[in-house]
Scaffold this motif. Structure first.
Motif, mmCIF file in Angstrom:
data_model
loop_
_atom_site.group_PDB
_atom_site.id
_atom_site.type_symbol
_atom_site.label_atom_id
_atom_site.label_comp_id
_atom_site.label_asym_id
_atom_site.label_seq_id
_atom_site.Cartn_x
_atom_site.Cartn_y
_atom_site.Cartn_z
ATOM 1 N N ALA A 36 6.237 8.675 11.575
ATOM 2 C CA ALA A 36 5.277 9.129 11.729
ATOM 3 C C ALA A 36 4.441 8.722 10.732
ATOM 4 O O ALA A 36 3.224 7.883 11.191
ATOM 5 N N TYR A 37 4.681 8.544 9.454
ATOM 6 C CA TYR A 37 4.066 7.888 8.347
ATOM 7 C C TYR A 37 4.220 6.264 8.880
ATOM 8 O O TYR A 37 2.635 6.230 8.652
ATOM 9 N N ARG A 38 4.863 5.277 8.993
ATOM 10 C CA ARG A 38 4.547 4.154 9.682
ATOM 11 C C ARG A 38 3.802 3.992 10.415
ATOM 12 O O ARG A 38 3.049 3.518 10.543
ATOM 13 N N ASP A 39 3.206 4.986 12.072
ATOM 14 C CA ASP A 39 2.556 4.780 12.561
ATOM 15 C C ASP A 39 1.137 4.996 11.780
ATOM 16 O O ASP A 39 -0.034 4.277 12.262
ATOM 17 N N PHE A 40 1.120 5.707 11.045
ATOM 18 C CA PHE A 40 -0.552 5.968 10.882
ATOM 19 C C PHE A 40 -0.986 5.302 9.570
ATOM 20 O O PHE A 40 -1.800 5.474 9.793
ATOM 21 N N THR A 41 0.051 4.785 8.971
ATOM 22 C CA THR A 41 -0.145 3.444 8.226
ATOM 23 C C THR A 41 -0.673 2.571 9.106
ATOM 24 O O THR A 41 -0.916 1.748 8.343
ATOM 25 N N GLN A 42 -0.322 2.221 9.934
ATOM 26 C CA GLN A 42 0.050 0.828 10.540
ATOM 27 C C GLN A 42 -1.313 0.355 11.352
ATOM 28 O O GLN A 42 -1.489 -0.658 10.583
ATOM 29 N N ALA A 43 -2.165 0.892 11.148
ATOM 30 C CA ALA A 43 -3.510 0.521 11.425
ATOM 31 C C ALA A 43 -4.091 0.113 10.092
ATOM 32 O O ALA A 43 -5.275 -1.402 9.349
ATOM 33 N N ALA B 97 -3.762 -6.570 5.176
ATOM 34 C CA ALA B 97 -2.876 -7.359 5.209
ATOM 35 C C ALA B 97 -3.638 -8.962 5.427
ATOM 36 O O ALA B 97 -3.668 -10.382 4.852
ATOM 37 N N GLU B 98 -5.260 -8.557 6.085
ATOM 38 C CA GLU B 98 -6.406 -9.290 5.772
ATOM 39 C C GLU B 98 -6.616 -10.207 4.644
ATOM 40 O O GLU B 98 -6.971 -11.311 4.422
ATOM 41 N N TYR B 99 -6.502 -8.988 3.791
ATOM 42 C CA TYR B 99 -6.475 -9.367 2.223
ATOM 43 C C TYR B 99 -5.942 -9.743 1.024
ATOM 44 O O TYR B 99 -5.499 -9.717 0.114
ATOM 45 N N GLY B 100 -4.760 -9.850 1.276
ATOM 46 C CA GLY B 100 -3.239 -10.262 1.147
ATOM 47 C C GLY B 100 -3.037 -9.096 0.177
ATOM 48 O O GLY B 100 -2.213 -9.051 -0.622
ATOM 49 N N PHE B 101 -2.997 -7.530 0.787
ATOM 50 C CA PHE B 101 -2.449 -5.901 -0.086
ATOM 51 C C PHE B 101 -1.185 -5.849 0.654
ATOM 52 O O PHE B 101 -1.170 -6.244 2.505
ATOM 53 N N GLY B 102 -0.358 -5.322 0.116
ATOM 54 C CA GLY B 102 0.404 -3.682 1.023
ATOM 55 C C GLY B 102 0.425 -2.820 0.895
ATOM 56 O O GLY B 102 -0.168 -2.122 0.466
ATOM 57 N N HIS B 103 1.842 -2.420 0.599
ATOM 58 C CA HIS B 103 1.988 -0.976 0.603
ATOM 59 C C HIS B 103 2.284 -0.394 -0.533
ATOM 60 O O HIS B 103 0.930 0.515 -0.767
ATOM 61 N N ALA B 104 2.024 -1.223 -2.256
ATOM 62 C CA ALA B 104 1.374 -1.111 -3.005
ATOM 63 C C ALA B 104 0.252 -0.588 -3.592
ATOM 64 O O ALA B 104 -0.380 0.045 -3.986
ATOM 65 N N HIS B 105 -0.574 -1.783 -2.409
ATOM 66 C CA HIS B 105 -1.872 -1.528 -2.872
ATOM 67 C C HIS B 105 -2.972 -0.119 -2.278
ATOM 68 O O HIS B 105 -3.468 -0.242 -2.670
ATOM 69 N N ARG B 106 -1.765 0.817 -0.991
ATOM 70 C CA ARG B 106 -2.304 0.831 -0.486
ATOM 71 C C ARG B 106 -2.110 2.468 -1.292
ATOM 72 O O ARG B 106 -3.358 3.038 -1.324
ATOM 73 N N ARG B 107 -1.327 2.111 -1.846
ATOM 74 C CA ARG B 107 -0.747 4.283 -2.312
ATOM 75 C C ARG B 107 -2.143 4.045 -3.820
ATOM 76 O O ARG B 107 -2.412 4.921 -4.438
ATOM 77 N N ALA B 108 -1.932 2.203 -4.310
ATOM 78 C CA ALA B 108 -3.164 2.582 -5.768
ATOM 79 C C ALA B 108 -4.234 2.897 -4.970
ATOM 80 O O ALA B 108 -5.588 3.422 -6.007
ATOM 81 N N LEU B 109 -5.037 2.176 -4.189
ATOM 82 C CA LEU B 109 -6.491 2.810 -3.405
ATOM 83 C C LEU B 109 -6.523 3.967 -3.555
ATOM 84 O O LEU B 109 -7.664 4.350 -3.207
#
Length: 54
Positions: A21-28, A34-46
């Motif tokens: 569920a988490y994987r599907d929820f965060t896929q978008a 990824a277009e900006y070169g960011f990853g999972h850690a960046h999402r958490r920080a944001l």
């Protein structure tokens, strides 16, 4: 009286469902980041930066 607790297979299934569920929820958001070169850690920080009240 019946015991009210989950057994190992039920716990594992619940953990699997939460993972997918988490994987599907965060896929978008992962695609956009990824277009900006960011990853999972960046999402958490944001996420936490956005929660800070100025």
């Amino acid at each position: 009286m019946t015991a009210l607790y989950l057994r190992e297979p039920e716990l594992r299934r619940g953990m699997e469902l939460l993972f997918f569920a988490y994987r599907d929820f965060t896929q978008a958001s992962d695609s956009v980041l990824a277009e900006y070169g960011f990853g999972h850690a960046h999402r958490r920080a944001l996420y936490f930066i956005a929660r800070i009240r100025v």
